[in-house]
Structures are given as C-alpha cells and as structure tokens.
Design an enzyme around this catalytic site. Structure first.
Site, PDB file in Angstrom:
ATOM      1  N   CYS A  50      44.497  49.444  41.543  1.00  0.00           N
ATOM      2  CA  CYS A  50      44.554  49.309  40.076  1.00  0.00           C
ATOM      3  C   CYS A  50      45.559  48.260  39.646  1.00  0.00           C
ATOM      4  CB  CYS A  50      44.859  50.645  39.417  1.00  0.00           C
ATOM      5  SG  CYS A  50      46.589  51.102  39.523  1.00  0.00           S
ATOM      6  N   CYS A  53      49.125  48.323  41.164  1.00  0.00           N
ATOM      7  CA  CYS A  53      49.172  47.735  42.509  1.00  0.00           C
ATOM      8  C   CYS A  53      49.204  46.214  42.415  1.00  0.00           C
ATOM      9  CB  CYS A  53      47.938  48.147  43.312  1.00  0.00           C
ATOM     10  SG  CYS A  53      47.806  49.900  43.659  1.00  0.00           S
ATOM     11  N   ASP A 451      33.138  13.445  27.788  1.00  0.00           N
ATOM     12  CA  ASP A 451      33.062  12.151  28.435  1.00  0.00           C
ATOM     13  C   ASP A 451      31.591  11.714  28.348  1.00  0.00           C
ATOM     14  OD1 ASP A 451      33.745   9.922  30.114  1.00  0.00           O
ATOM     15  OD2 ASP A 451      32.828  11.016  31.777  1.00  0.00           O
TER      16      ASP A 451
END
Length: 757
Positions: A50, A53, A451
């Site tokens: 989770c 952790c 671009d």
C-alpha cells in the site's frame, strides 16, 4: 484491500539483510544504462502492499548515496532505483532489509504465475467455509440452545475458526508483524488486532460459559476482508492486462549467425548489439535491428496500430515485437533486449501506474497518517465506554468495530485504481504514459503548442527537384545525411542515385541542432542545412542547402504530408476551448502553409531550440498551462520545459525521453483522446476521494456511538473499497474511432524545408 507490510515469515528465516537480496556487484551487472551517466536497477519486493509501504521505501532508498530517485510500482510490486554511475551501485537490498522487505532481481516473466491471487483465493475459500459453518451453529444458539448444548456449539465454532485464523489470517498477521518488528505501523495492524481480539474475547466467554461468542464475527470478518483484498488484486491485474499482453509479442530467442558461419539458438537476453540474426517467416523480431539481407513484409501493428503489412529490405530499421510475415531476413541487432522498443513501451506503461501526482501524494500521506490516528481513536473509544458504561466487554466490542470500520483502504485505492484504468485505456489506443502525474497535468492544459515537421506533418519529406541536381551533389548530400536521423537527412540518404567513383570519407561529422550537419574532410568544410547558416553570403537560396566552405553547391526542395486526422484533431482541441499555435524552426512560407491548412492563426517560424523554450516561458508567465507536441532533437528542451508534453514514437530518442506521453500511431487523434481521458480521470479521482471522505465522516461517528458490530464494520469497509474500485473502472477501456479526415487532408504540399524544422 490496500494494506501493507513485508513478508515477515521470509524475513525471519533469513539471517542477515545481505541474504535478503542481491549484492552490489549483482545490482551493477543487472542494471540498465541511462543517459547522463545514470543507471537503473529493478527489484521485485513481494511485501509491498500500500501507500505506506511505498512512502517508506522511496524515502529510505532516496537517502542512499548516489541514488537520484526511487519509484515503487504497487501493482507489479517492483522498485525501480535510478543511481549515478560514478558513485557506484548503492546497497539497495540492505536498505530494504532494514525495513523488513525481502527483495530479488526482477526477471521478465517471473511473475507469470500469480501466486498472490492463488493465496488470496485459498484463504478466501477457507474463511468462507469457516464463516458459513459457524453461522449455521450460531443459528442454533440464537434459536434457544442453552447450557451444555450452547457451550458445545461454541467450542465447535472455536475449533472451526482456528484454522481459518491460522491460514487465512496469516495474510494480515504476516504484514502487521513485519511492520511492527521494524518499528512501523500499517493498515493490517488494526485489522489483525480486531480479528485476534474478537476471537480471544469469544474464547474467554466460551470458557466461562458465557451466553455470547463472536467466532462468527471473526471468521466472517476475515471472509469479507479477503473479498475486498481479492477484488483489489483482481481489478489491478485486470487493468494491467494490456501490459502483460505485451509479453506475448516478445520473442524468447533467436537463431544467431556466428562469424565462422555456424549458427546457434540463443535466448533474447544473450543477444548483444552487432549480433547477426537469421529471422524466418513467422518469427517475431527479437530485438531492435536493421535488415542486412533479404526482403519481406512485416506486421507492425504493435508499433503503428495499422494492420497493413509493411515492406522491408536491406537498410530498413526493425522494431522488437513486430512479426516477419513472408520471407527470411538476415538482420543485425542494434540494441539489447532490455533497451528495445518493446521493452521501452512496457516500461512506459508500468511507469504510468507508479507516478506520484498531486492527488496520489495527498491520498498516500493521509493513509500513512491514518494508522496511528486510528489506534488512538480506538483506544480512546475503549476508555470512553469504560468510563460511561463500566462494561469492558461492551467497550472492547465497540473499539474493535472502530478499528475495522475506519481502515482507510478506500482512500488508498481512490487514486491508483483510476490511474491504472486510464493508462490501460490510453495504451489500447496507442498512447504511452510515462508518469501518472502527467495525466493530472494534462487535465489542466489550456494551450497546445505544436512543432511542424514530424508532428503536424509525417516528417517523411520527399525530394522533388532531384532531376535538377548533379549526381556528385546528390551523392555528397546523401553521404552527409547518413549521419543524422533528421527527416530531411533520411530523405537525402535514401535517394536512389548511382554513387560516383569517389567515396566520400569525412574526418568528422557534427550535427548542430537547429542548423544542420557540418562535415570536415581535410581543409574543406561541408554544411548541409539552414541556408543562412550554411552560406557565407546572403543570397536567394532558401530552405535546405549544401555548401562547401561557405559556397552553395545545391538547393533542395521537399514536399511533406499532414498527419492523418490533423484537421479533426486541431478542431477537437479548439472545440474544447484550447488555444493552439505552431512554433517551428522552418521557413515562414512552409509554416504558413501548414497553419492555413489547419486553420491555426498563431504561428512562429525560424525559431531555434532556445527560442521555443523562451516562447513556452512567455506563455507560462501569462498564466497558461501549455502542452508541447514535438518530435525532433531540437524539440527536447521545449518538451522538458512544458507543463506537459507529447511526442510520436517516430521521434528521436531524446525527444521520446523528454516527453510525458508517446503516441505510437500516425494519427493526431491521440492528442484530444489523451486530453479527454485525463480530464475524465481527474473527475473520477475527485469523486473517489469524496466517496472515501464521506464514508469516514458517516461511519466513524456511528461506530463511536456503538451502533456497529465488528461484522457490520467489516461489511462496511469492504463495501467502501468495492465502490471506489467500481467507480474508478468506469473510465473504461474501449478504443475510439478516429475522426474522418477533412477533404483534401493528407495531400502533399511542396515546401522548402529547413533542417531545423
């Protein structure tokens, strides 16, 4: 559910931190080389469950000498650590061992068998069997069984519940103990305390012939918790099925041609750049390569999304994972398996899930703070009810309910489940997301800067005045052009001209972004690129020119084509209220032609790379959130400087690395699709966070007032998690149909391209 903790059993069985994972030497050998003197190591850490952790691991590894950053992927249970090569490999395994996490080197395909799901299903079956049988015995007690009969049923219930706690409960106990023994806490700690307290209290009442026992509550609690945990796991795997499906396109090995003429079949991992490979019809390209001999047709759907076969011959570049359809080819590997195109898009897909956007950081921080607050709340609840009612039995029952019902599993799931679903949806439409936070930033965009060459156009120009050139000039331009991947250079390099007797050999060739190529041979300097740069004196030459010592030798005129759906994509962006402009290094007439074709009023031409960055900074100063879409070497600074950025898969490596999104197909419909998906994902994340907050705002007071039993608490907590998961998966995974191109779209228009476009 979304609860964390390391594999404590495995950790206890290992004598030292060094035994929990690979050594520094193994880490260095298994790492991948990255630009800028960096290396990356991937480790599997099965104990990750989770947000708490993830936060603990990333913080601990980030403090190691030489570590640039660490990223944890919850669904793959993988830790990716980027470190500086000059500092040497950090002792990642030892650091993880100190936190109580076992680790090992990640191997592609090692997780094909889902052991976690198998364990969850076994635990769910045992807990369900125990809960069902105990419920049947409880019915008899509720129906009026008394004294010895009631005690007998309670003892039988205790015996049935015991193996359920021992096997199914170990999923939570193992995680909780692993956290506690390393001085941390997580969401499995209150769950484990609640289960053990419910069973112990029931055992005490049974031994003292009490009228009530809660074995049904403890077994049912396990059952419903495991339903939520299993659903969480299944939904994550379902959302990640697109990534796992990519592994089917990866060849396991290839027939390698040795220098002495012999051949051998080698695993893909043993193929090095420069290796010659015999590729038969029906085989997939094992690594990125180029064709040495032969002609064939390839299925390149994984790259372009198009089903039509692509003809290839000597000199053609091949992408890993594409399928050879018709004839045998002799190819030369240009990259190792871990650096191939297929491996790259798999890493991009997985990186999307492990990103740390603003929403996810808030949710993870809240979940990490929740555990100590939850324990304190349960303890104060017990004290308060003891003072108010004086009944320890009632007080501890209510405290257990508070422990269970307030577990923030829904809060922990609110963000990642949406990110995973969004990444899969984009992937199925040919769009790679490099970071989950990019989707949040994309949802904020109000301006799109394009671009031109290779972005709005296909970037595959065709020389239209070759007949006016001398063979010597064409051969010289082709020889210089082979030293660059720029579209203009590739177009010149592929011109079918007869090479003159003289072989062009250069002492050095340098590519100057925004200007062109400079080649030196003895005392002569040749330039291929922008006219104002290549020529010493101003004249009428324009576009791309070839010069020798500042004197013009040839002037090249090219034509290009708009990308598919360019008009429809620009219209869709404009309809969503976005401002659109073109910033290009090309000549004014070329840029104006494209802008007029697409109905874009704001455009700039002749802009160098630093000028593109300056334009983005100016828009940022106006309060704009800008998305930059570009593909070239000269676009990389602008892609990195933008609020969010996107590049086609045909872009230069540095451009793909700088972009947040990479689209694989020629169609520009990827841009409005990515924008729509990110906005929908942002809306669903806000809904999920609100659902989690509302759930806790309603559930906590009810539990504190004693109106909830442990069994009802388990049902409520599991239900909240399922609701959040279901809401996140509403994002869907369906492909969208590209808009029909506008009339005349895709037709060539002649331009005098500049090398910097």
């Amino acid at each position: 559910m979304n609860c964390c903790g390391p594999d404590a059993d495995a950790a206890l069985s290992l004598p030292s931190a060094a035994a929990r994972g690979p050594s520094r030497e193994e880490l260095a050998l298994s790492s991948r080389t990255l630009p800028g003197g960096m290396r990356q190591t991937d480790l599997s850490v099965p104990g990750v469950h989770c947000g708490a952790c993830m936060t603990n691991i990333e913080a601990a590894l980030g403090r190691l000498d030489g570590v640039d950053h660490a990223r944890v992927n919850l669904s793959t249970k993988r830790v990716s650590v980027r470190w500086r090569e000059d500092a040497g490999a950090p002792d990642i395994a030892e650091a993880l061992g100190r936190l109580g996490y076992e680790s090992h080197l990640f191997e592609q395909g090692a997780d094909d068998k889902d052991e976690t799901l198998a364990e969850l299903i076994r635990g769910l079956g045992i807990a369900g069997f125990a809960a069902g049988n105990i419920m049947l015995l409880s019915v008899s007690v509720w129906s009026g069984a008394t004294d010895a009969t009631r005690d007998l049923f309670h003892w039988i219930s205790a015996l049935i519940a015991l193996p359920a706690l021992a096997y199914a409960g170990r999923i939570f106990f193992r995680s909780a103990w692993g956290a506690l023994r390393n001085g941390r806490t997580n969401m499995d700690v209150p769950i484990s305390i609640g289960i053990l307290l419910a069973y112990s209290m029931s055992l005490y009442d049974t031994a003292n012939s009490g009228p009530h026992a809660y074995f049904d509550a403890s077994a049912s609690l396990l059952f419903f918790l495991l339903i939520g945990r299993t659903l969480d796991h299944v939904m994550r795997e379902r959302a990640r099925v697109a990534v796992k499906g990519l592994a089917r396109f990866a060849a396991r090995g290839a027939t390698v041609l040795n220098p002495d003429g012999s051949s051998a079949y080698l695993p893909v991992s043993d193929i090095k750049p420069g290796t010659h490979i015999l590729l038969s019809a029906g085989e997939r390209v094992p690594v990125d390569a180029r064709v040495l001999k032969g002609r064939s047709e390839l299925d390149c759907a994984i790259v372009s999304g198009e089903s039509d076969p692509v003809a290839v011959e000597a000199g053609a570049a091949l992408r890993a994972g594409t399928l050879n359809l018709t004839g045998p080819l002799t190819i030369e590997a240009t990259a190792a398996a871990q650096d191939s195109f297929l491996a790259e898009i798999m890493r991009l897909m997985e990186a999307a899930e492990s990103g740390r956007g603003g929403y996810r950081r808030v949710a993870d921080r809240a979940a990490a703070l929740y555990a100590p607050i939850l324990h304190l709340t349960a303890f104060l609840t017990f004290i308060g009810w003891m003072v108010a009612a004086g009944n320890w039995h009632q007080a501890i029952t209510i405290a257990i309910a508070v422990l269970i019902i307030t577990c923030p599993c829904a809060l922990g799931l609110a963000v990642p489940i949406v990110q995973v679903a969004a990444a899969r949806r984009l992937f199925e439409n040919g769009i790679m997301v490099k970071d989950g936070s990019a989707m949040e930033r994309l949802a904020e965009v109000d301006t799109v800067v394009f671009d031109k060459t290779g972005t709005l156009t296909l970037g595959m120009p065709r020389l239209v005045n070759a007949n006016e050139m001398s063979p010597d000039a064409l051969a010289l331009a082709a020889a210089i052009g082979r030293h660059s991947r720029h579209p203009i250079s590739r177009a010149l390099a592929e011109i079918p001209v007869e090479m003159p007797a003289k072989e062009w050999a250069f002492d050095a060739v340098e590519e100057i972004p925004g200007f062109g190529l400079e080649a030196r041979s003895g005392t002569d300097t040749y330039r291929l690129g922008r006219a104002a740069w290549a020529l010493d004196e101003a004249n009428t030459a324009a576009g791309t020119v070839l010069s020798k010592n500042g004197t013009g030798l040839a002037e090249f005129i090219f034509e290009d084509r708009l990308r598919a759906d360019a008009m429809a994509a620009v219209s869709a962006l404009r309809d969503r209220g976005l401002a659109i402009e073109i910033v290009s290094g090309d000549r004014p007439d070329a840029v104006a032609s494209v802008a007029a074709s697409l109905g874009i009023d704001q455009f700039s031409s002749g802009v160098l790379p630093n000028g593109k960055v300056a334009r983005l900074e100016a828009l940022k100063a106006e309060g704009r959130k800008v998305m930059m879409v570009g593909d070239g070497l000269n676009d990389a600074p602008a892609l990195a400087a933008a609020h969010v950025s996107m590049a086609p898969a045909s872009a230069a490596d540095i451009g793909r690395s700088a972009a947040d999104f990479v689209f694989l197909r020629e169609s520009l419909s990827a841009i409005p699709l990515a924008l729509a998906t990110s906005r929908e994902a942002s809306r669903l994340i806000r809904q999920n966070l609100m659902l989690a907050i509302v759930y806790n705002a309603v559930a906590v007071p009810i539990a504190l007032l004693g109106y909830v039993t442990p069994l009802v608490a388990a049902l409520a907590m599991s239900g909240s998690s399922v609701i959040v998961i279901a809401n996140g998966l509403r994002l869907g995974t369906g492909k969208t149909r590209s808009p029909r191109p506008a009339a005349g779209q895709g037709q060539p228009f002649p331009t005098k391209e500049a090398m910097a476009s």
